[in-house]
Scaffold this active site. Structure first.
Site, short mmCIF file in Angstrom:
data_model
loop_
_atom_site.label_atom_id
_atom_site.label_comp_id
_atom_site.label_asym_id
_atom_site.label_seq_id
_atom_site.Cartn_x
_atom_site.Cartn_y
_atom_site.Cartn_z
N ASP A 26 -5.13 -11.43 36.42
CA ASP A 26 -4.61 -11.99 35.18
C ASP A 26 -3.09 -11.78 35.23
O ASP A 26 -2.59 -11.09 36.12
CB ASP A 26 -5.24 -11.26 33.98
CG ASP A 26 -4.69 -11.74 32.66
OD1 ASP A 26 -4.56 -12.97 32.49
OD2 ASP A 26 -4.36 -10.90 31.81
N ASP A 28 -0.53 -12.02 31.90
CA ASP A 28 0.04 -11.41 30.70
C ASP A 28 -0.62 -10.08 30.38
O ASP A 28 -1.85 -9.99 30.26
CB ASP A 28 -0.12 -12.35 29.50
CG ASP A 28 0.77 -13.57 29.61
OD1 ASP A 28 1.95 -13.41 29.95
OD2 ASP A 28 0.29 -14.69 29.36
#
Length: 242
Positions: A26, A28
């Site tokens: 991922d 953020d």
């Protein structure tokens, strides 16, 4: 805090894991320290209407694509605007503040280590392509280390955002050798993302935000407090040498 870290890392380090050959990140809150900026922007929008952006609402938004985040925010905080209006204001304000995001602790060391050892790595982010580009433009050479990037907020192949497994399955398919999902290790910071990864048949290490209760992360393969604590060898990946 230190004792808490030791206690729960010990518990999860004693588990046995499958060997992984590919790693999906991922972005953020895991690679980039963006969550404090998102929190401020959404809080500012809410306060204009006399509303409060609470911890419970924030947890529901973690890991979701922008459209879903906007719908949840408007509904949960009962804002007197449409979700499209919320999204427009959120995008404008956050795009200005997100252009110099620092890296999260441990992220650079792990990513450069995997790349140096020829482990295929990719990004599966709920951001749009445009959003990802302005958040990473100051770190372009670093993000060029990834084999590919899937932006769930704008990629037409990603039909449903996290917690659906779509983005992870699309990401795995785009590696040249198309690994089986069980060979992929996902690194996430949000329960929504971890749920999607597990439902895709992948292992998932979650590095949860400090506001996220650990009982929302129990479906993950492993919980660690920071990427500084990851041990690649537990998943059959090359260990750090220092």
């Amino acid at each position: 805090m230190r004792n808490n870290i030791i206690n729960y890392t010990k518990n999860f380090y004693n588990k046995s894991f499958r060997r992984a050959t590919h790693v999906i990140f991922d972005m953020d809150g895991l690679i980039l320290d963006t969550e404090c900026i998102y929190t401020k922007v959404i809080s500012d929008i809410a306060q204009k209407f006399g509303k409060q952006y609470t911890k419970n609402v924030r947890i529901k938004l973690l890991g979701t694509v922008e459209a879903d985040s906007s719908k949840i925010a408007v509904q949960e905080m009962q804002l007197p605007i449409t979700w499209e209006e919320f999204r427009e204001e959120f995008s404008l304000k956050s795009s200005i503040q997100l252009r110099k995001c620092p890296l999260m602790p441990g992220a650079e060391k792990l990513i450069r280590h995997l790349k140096a050892n020829k482990v295929p790595i990719a990004i599966a982010t709920s951001s749009t392509q445009e959003s990802m580009e302005y958040k990473t433009e100051h770190l372009k050479s670093f993000f060029d280390l990834f084999d590919h990037k899937v932006c769930g907020g704008s990629d037409p192949e990603v039909r449903q955002g996290k917690p659906a497994p779509d983005i992870f399955l699309v990401c795995a398919k785009r590696f040249p050798d198309k690994p089986h999902p069980e060979k992929c290790l996902v690194l996430e910071d949000a329960p929504n993302g971890a749920r999607g990864a597990i439902d895709a048949g992948m292992q998932c290490v979650i590095v949860p935000d400090q506001d996220v209760p650990h009982d929302l992360c129990n479906h993950a393969t492993q919980i660690i407090p920071s990427l500084k604590y990851i041990r690649p060898e537990h998943f059959g990946l090359p260990p750090f040498t220092s």
